[in-house]
Design a protein around this motif. Sequence first.
Motif, PDB file in Angstrom:
ATOM      1  N   THR A 150      49.026  43.928  36.558  1.00 23.42           N
ATOM      2  CA  THR A 150      49.181  43.166  37.848  1.00 23.42           C
ATOM      3  C   THR A 150      49.156  41.558  37.487  1.00 23.42           C
ATOM      4  N   VAL A 151      49.279  40.809  38.632  1.00 20.71           N
ATOM      5  CA  VAL A 151      49.284  39.329  38.504  1.00 20.71           C
ATOM      6  C   VAL A 151      48.744  38.875  39.891  1.00 20.71           C
ATOM      7  N   SER A 152      48.539  37.509  39.826  1.00 21.41           N
ATOM      8  CA  SER A 152      47.807  37.046  41.131  1.00 21.41           C
ATOM      9  C   SER A 152      48.653  35.504  41.112  1.00 21.41           C
ATOM     10  N   THR A 153      48.163  34.995  42.171  1.00 23.68           N
ATOM     11  CA  THR A 153      48.638  33.402  42.485  1.00 23.68           C
ATOM     12  C   THR A 153      47.855  33.001  43.664  1.00 23.68           C
ATOM     13  N   ILE A 154      48.068  32.025  44.351  1.00 25.72           N
ATOM     14  CA  ILE A 154      47.144  31.551  45.392  1.00 25.72           C
ATOM     15  C   ILE A 154      47.984  31.444  46.697  1.00 25.72           C
ATOM     16  N   ALA A 155      47.083  31.187  47.860  1.00 23.67           N
ATOM     17  CA  ALA A 155      47.893  31.325  49.084  1.00 23.67           C
ATOM     18  C   ALA A 155      46.902  30.249  49.974  1.00 23.67           C
ATOM     19  N   LEU A 156      47.428  30.367  51.337  1.00 22.38           N
ATOM     20  CA  LEU A 156      46.545  29.552  52.122  1.00 22.38           C
ATOM     21  C   LEU A 156      45.888  30.423  53.020  1.00 22.38           C
ATOM     22  N   PHE A 157      44.295  30.330  52.857  1.00 22.21           N
ATOM     23  CA  PHE A 157      43.645  31.236  53.829  1.00 22.21           C
ATOM     24  C   PHE A 157      43.240  30.428  55.005  1.00 22.21           C
ATOM     25  N   TYR A 158      43.127  31.102  56.294  1.00 21.66           N
ATOM     26  CA  TYR A 158      42.832  30.165  57.285  1.00 21.66           C
ATOM     27  C   TYR A 158      41.781  30.967  58.058  1.00 21.66           C
ATOM     28  N   ASN A 159      40.679  30.351  59.065  1.00 17.33           N
ATOM     29  CA  ASN A 159      40.021  30.996  59.909  1.00 17.33           C
ATOM     30  C   ASN A 159      40.545  31.187  61.081  1.00 17.33           C
ATOM     31  N   MET A 333      49.179  50.801  37.559  1.00 19.68           N
ATOM     32  CA  MET A 333      49.443  49.365  38.183  1.00 19.68           C
ATOM     33  C   MET A 333      49.026  49.300  39.614  1.00 19.68           C
ATOM     34  N   LEU A 334      49.245  50.366  40.224  1.00 20.35           N
ATOM     35  CA  LEU A 334      48.777  50.582  41.761  1.00 20.35           C
ATOM     36  C   LEU A 334      47.409  50.639  41.985  1.00 20.35           C
ATOM     37  N   ALA A 335      46.833  51.332  41.246  1.00 21.62           N
ATOM     38  CA  ALA A 335      45.410  51.671  41.038  1.00 21.62           C
ATOM     39  C   ALA A 335      44.630  50.264  40.749  1.00 21.62           C
ATOM     40  N   VAL A 336      45.087  49.507  39.850  1.00 21.72           N
ATOM     41  CA  VAL A 336      44.598  48.350  39.389  1.00 21.72           C
ATOM     42  C   VAL A 336      44.491  47.268  40.528  1.00 21.72           C
ATOM     43  N   ALA A 337      45.706  47.228  41.076  1.00 19.32           N
ATOM     44  CA  ALA A 337      45.956  46.325  42.331  1.00 19.32           C
ATOM     45  C   ALA A 337      45.154  46.532  43.474  1.00 19.32           C
ATOM     46  N   LYS A 338      44.983  47.825  43.794  1.00 23.63           N
ATOM     47  CA  LYS A 338      43.971  48.029  44.766  1.00 23.63           C
ATOM     48  C   LYS A 338      42.575  47.831  44.324  1.00 23.63           C
ATOM     49  N   GLN A 339      42.211  48.039  43.195  1.00 20.89           N
ATOM     50  CA  GLN A 339      40.814  47.907  42.918  1.00 20.89           C
ATOM     51  C   GLN A 339      40.435  46.302  42.866  1.00 20.89           C
ATOM     52  N   TYR A 340      41.301  45.374  42.552  1.00 21.78           N
ATOM     53  CA  TYR A 340      40.939  43.994  42.219  1.00 21.78           C
ATOM     54  C   TYR A 340      41.581  43.005  43.197  1.00 21.78           C
ATOM     55  N   PHE A 341      42.486  43.593  44.075  1.00 18.74           N
ATOM     56  CA  PHE A 341      43.171  42.594  45.168  1.00 18.74           C
ATOM     57  C   PHE A 341      44.275  41.760  44.270  1.00 18.74           C
ATOM     58  N   THR A 342      45.233  42.514  43.466  1.00 18.50           N
ATOM     59  CA  THR A 342      46.001  41.747  42.696  1.00 18.50           C
ATOM     60  C   THR A 342      47.382  42.428  42.943  1.00 18.50           C
TER      61      THR A 342
END
Length: 416
Positions: A150-159, A333-342
């Motif tokens: 799995t991989v990650s990146t960044i995004a815009l979080f907003y309230n 792959m899917l299990a890791v993504a769900k576990q770590y939000f990747t």
Amino acid sequence: MTPAARPAARRITALVGSVALVLAAAGCGGGEGSASATGKVTSITALDYYTDAREHAQWSERLTACGRTAGVTVEHRSVPGASLVPKVLQQASSRTLPDLLMLDNPDVQQIAQTGALTPLDRYGIDTRGFDKGVLSVGTYKGKVYGLAPTVSTIALFYNKDMLSEAGVTVPRTWDELERAAARLTRPGRYGMAVDANATFEGTWQFLPFLWSNGGDEGRLDTPQAAQALQLWVDLVKSGSMSRSVLNWTQADVHDQFVAGKTAMMLNGPWRISEMAESRNLHWGVAPIPVRSQGQTLVTPLGGEVWTVPRNPSEARREKAARVLACLNDPTHMLAVAKQYFTVPSRTAVASRYTEQVPAMRAFVKSVAQARARTGELGVGWPRAATGIYTAVQAALTGEQTPQEALRHAQQIATGS
């Protein structure tokens, strides 16, 4: 890495050269996996930086399961993140490398350059369906040396509540971002927050603005790069973003957001599990704004890749490769993504994932256009990254204009 850590970086660079010479002469490393009396491999070793007790246990379970499919037990060891690369280089020099090695993706080029890793194509590992950018993070000189489940990146979080109260829509362009941040700012609360500290983490957060505007780490003193840096300067000067971002980590930015002290922030999906525990926090996530409509958002790829070090035992390497292939199959792959939000690295798996975890949709979308930090400069990336965060610091403190700061950054990047 802070500026004070540069001498250590030079020592590591020197060690890379010595390791390459040792491997060229000896032709191998030497793991500690055990074998039965008949010579059959019964166990292999794995090294990573998952020192957190919970993460270490979770990865041990996954490695054990994949080891079972390969017919071996996996001896799982972890060292602190800052110690991993120096330890691996020392192990390569002494020919005591593990059989399976996890690396942060920007470090793959450095280790592959020494000759310490084995190309994965020799083991017939299936790389079909992987996102092109994801494959690139484990590639050196056209050869794939590592795969990331799995991989990650960044995004815009907003309230959501704050934006609704202020009558602000989620920004999609830089102008909209500036206007939204200004309207959301009030006593005790800033409109926007980023990590602009003097580390590679600060560079990581700036890259979407640099790259999406046509800027390039190969040439930092360009108008496109200056426009991106000017945006951050304007946000701080206007009071929409705290000057404290110069010292904040991504964890600090997250804490500010959860505490209601900023209405929007840049951060990664690894924060989602914590935010989900805040019952009164109603948040959303969207792609990072671009300068003007029509531009393509380009974000950096994060995540770790698994590699097979070049040890003398072909039998152990084959077992390690089988474990690596298992870690990268769609199920794990899917299990890791769900576990770590990747984000799953295979596009088909990522598509299914967004249906099951809607909160990750913005990250999955961004990963499709994301880039490896070492994709252009390879082992020269750390110098450019140092130049970028140095420029951000100089411009946000007012010591230099964005143009002046980026000219200096270019000198750092080229070593001139």
